[in-house]
Design a protein around this motif. Structure first.
Motif, PDB file in Angstrom:
ATOM      1  N   MET A 353     -45.285 -11.373 -19.873  1.00 32.87           N
ATOM      2  CA  MET A 353     -46.671 -10.900 -19.988  1.00 32.87           C
ATOM      3  C   MET A 353     -46.979  -9.792 -18.999  1.00 32.87           C
ATOM      4  O   MET A 353     -48.115  -9.378 -18.874  1.00 32.87           O
ATOM      5  CB  MET A 353     -47.634 -12.063 -19.729  1.00 32.87           C
ATOM      6  CG  MET A 353     -47.721 -13.056 -20.833  1.00 32.87           C
ATOM      7  SD  MET A 353     -49.105 -14.178 -20.594  1.00 32.87           S
ATOM      8  CE  MET A 353     -48.534 -15.193 -19.261  1.00 32.87           C
ATOM      9  N   ALA A 355     -46.796  -9.947 -15.568  1.00 32.95           N
ATOM     10  CA  ALA A 355     -47.564 -10.425 -14.415  1.00 32.95           C
ATOM     11  C   ALA A 355     -46.896  -9.916 -13.135  1.00 32.95           C
ATOM     12  O   ALA A 355     -45.675  -9.738 -13.104  1.00 32.95           O
ATOM     13  CB  ALA A 355     -47.597 -11.953 -14.418  1.00 32.95           C
ATOM     14  N   SER A 386     -51.678  -4.954 -25.467  1.00 29.69           N
ATOM     15  CA  SER A 386     -51.557  -5.734 -24.224  1.00 29.69           C
ATOM     16  C   SER A 386     -52.116  -7.145 -24.406  1.00 29.69           C
ATOM     17  O   SER A 386     -51.542  -8.125 -23.928  1.00 29.69           O
ATOM     18  CB  SER A 386     -52.303  -5.036 -23.085  1.00 29.69           C
ATOM     19  OG  SER A 386     -51.777  -3.766 -22.867  1.00 29.69           O
ATOM     20  N   ALA A 390     -49.828 -10.783 -24.417  1.00 24.61           N
ATOM     21  CA  ALA A 390     -50.130 -11.963 -23.591  1.00 24.61           C
ATOM     22  C   ALA A 390     -50.388 -13.183 -24.475  1.00 24.61           C
ATOM     23  O   ALA A 390     -49.965 -14.303 -24.147  1.00 24.61           O
ATOM     24  CB  ALA A 390     -51.343 -11.682 -22.718  1.00 24.61           C
ATOM     25  N   THR A 393     -47.142 -14.767 -25.925  1.00 21.26           N
ATOM     26  CA  THR A 393     -46.356 -15.404 -24.863  1.00 21.26           C
ATOM     27  C   THR A 393     -46.992 -16.732 -24.460  1.00 21.26           C
ATOM     28  O   THR A 393     -46.300 -17.739 -24.257  1.00 21.26           O
ATOM     29  CB  THR A 393     -46.240 -14.468 -23.640  1.00 21.26           C
ATOM     30  OG1 THR A 393     -45.792 -13.191 -24.066  1.00 21.26           O
ATOM     31  CG2 THR A 393     -45.268 -15.020 -22.623  1.00 21.26           C
TER      32      THR A 393
END
Length: 444
Positions: A353, A355, A386, A390, A393
């Motif tokens: 994602m 992070a 985007s 996310a 996932t």
């Protein structure tokens, strides 16, 4: 460069004698030795008649060596079941040699030959150690998609030689233009990345491949396309600006649509394979802007995706070895059955994602800034891309780890030390490189 190649070639007799852990240890050794040969001057170094190395080559050769070591580590079931382990090691080492020669070639023709040759061991991995009978069809898909798209590239390379009189990568500069020539040079690399609309070979190849095949496909073979684009763009720079918008829009809109496909996958491997297409869509967009930030960030995201996606395939294979299924309907509630693996699912899903502090974040931030500065209209697509990356996932992580356990499974299963080491060696470099950002991204 030749010394590393000889090291790899001399591993082949060890493969024949099936010294599994010795080959694995020596591949680790050559990875660490190569790590210390960084080209600090950001130009071509270690040059010979055939091979050389610059920063892009260095990063991708190191990624190839690392992923191939982890392939051997992940495929211990081949050794345990005694299913032709010697031939398996030979195929892996041959694949390493081909990838090493591809990324370090200084001539376009030798690059093309090794680029095509790397498909042969991958095909052997899928056909020899795949799971279902459909692996033959998946192998044919893989071969024909990539080979048919590569034939125009060979014609384009011969045309360059007749026009410029040289095929050295560092001597190629503009002067050869034309719409048909541009498409010939670019198409092979877009298919191997793969771009949306020519991506159908990838999910079928991933689903049928063994864990080693999936790792090398996601980790390195998808990067061959991006590497090729970065190499041929000095010739196409004058003509590339006009056509760039087609590929940028196709890459980003395709990435968005594939993200929606991911939301309805029930096969873990298929979900991770489609997410690779979405990530590569952003990479295509970044490269096709032909800007400094776009090119650097695309390189960073390619390396990050190679490690992250390979780690996720390892995790799905660990579940598959325990439960005999990759279906999300069976692999639910894994937190109860494999509590020790839940942390690794979380860490690698977080990296997928983008992070912090993963290299994915660095690559995606750079790509977002380059694409938005290239055209404000792309912001709407990037917002949704985007968000959905996310979303799928989180869907994969929450659906597999939480929820009620499938009624046919009762035991609590822990991981082996080998599996923890394998996942750590995916995750650690992915989050370590952020400490030296200048080597990863600011190199042009």
């Amino acid at each position: 460069m030749l010394s590393f190649l000889c090291f790899l070639l001399f591993l082949i007799p060890l493969c024949v004698s099936c010294s599994w852990w010795l080959v694995c240890s020596l591949l680790f050794l050559v990875s660490f030795l190569y790590l210390f040969s960084f080209p600090y001057f950001f130009c071509w170094g270690s040059l010979g008649y055939l091979f050389g190395c610059d920063v892009i080559s260095y990063g991708l050769v190191l990624l190839s060596l690392w992923i191939c070591v982890l392939m051997v580590l992940a495929s211990e079931s081949v050794l345990r079941s005694n299913y032709f382990p010697g031939f398996f090691l030979f195929v892996v080492v041959f694949l390493v040699v081909m990838l090493y020669c591809t990324f370090s070639s200084v001539g376009l023709l030798s690059f093309y030959i090794f680029f095509e040759s790397s498909l042969i061991p991958t095909l052997f991995l899928i056909l020899g150690w795949g799971y279902q009978p459909e692996r033959v069809q998946a192998g044919v898909y893989l071969l024909f998609y990539t080979l048919l798209a590569s034939l125009p590239l060979l014609v384009g390379i011969l045309y360059i030689y007749s026009s410029l009189g040289s095929l050295c990568l560092f001597l190629l500069r503009g002067g050869v233009v034309g719409g048909l020539f541009y498409v010939c040079m670019v198409l092979a690399f877009l298919v191997s990345m793969p771009m949306f609309l020519v991506h159908l070979w990838l999910p079928s190849a991933h689903v049928e491949a063994p864990v080693s095949g999936s790792m090398i496909l996601a980790g390195v073979l998808l990067k061959l396309g991006g590497y090729g684009l970065l190499r041929v763009f000095p010739i196409l720079s004058k003509f590339g600006f006009g056509f760039g918008i087609v590929w940028v829009v196709l890459g980003l809109v395709g990435g968005l649509l594939v993200s929606l496909f991911c939301m309805r996958q029930t096969d873990l491997k298929s979900l991770i394979a489609y997410s690779s297409v979405a990530h590569m869509g952003m990479v295509i967009g970044g490269i096709m802007t032909m800007g400094y930030w776009g090119v650097c960030s695309s390189f960073a995201l390619m390396v990050a995706h190679g490690l992250c996606s390979s780690g996720l395939f390892c995790l799905s294979n660990i579940s598959y070895e325990r439960f005999g299924s990759r279906s999300l309907l069976v692999n639910s509630g894994l937190m109860n059955l494999m509590p020790s693996m839940t942390m690794w699912w979380f860490l690698l899903s977080a990296c997928n994602m983008a992070a912090p502090p993963s290299l994915n974040l660095l690559g995606e931030i750079g790509l977002l800034s380059s694409l938005v500065s290239w055209s404000w209209y792309l912001m709407l697509v990037l917002i949704f891309l985007s968000f959905f990356s996310a979303a799928y996932t989180l869907y994969m992580y929450s659906y597999s780890q939480h929820g009620s356990v499938f009624s046919g499974l009762y035991s609590c299963s822990l991981g082996y030390v080998r599996e923890f080491l394998l996942l750590f060696l995916h995750w650690f470099p992915l989050n370590l490189v952020i400490l030296k950002v200048d080597f990863a991204i600011f190199w042009v």
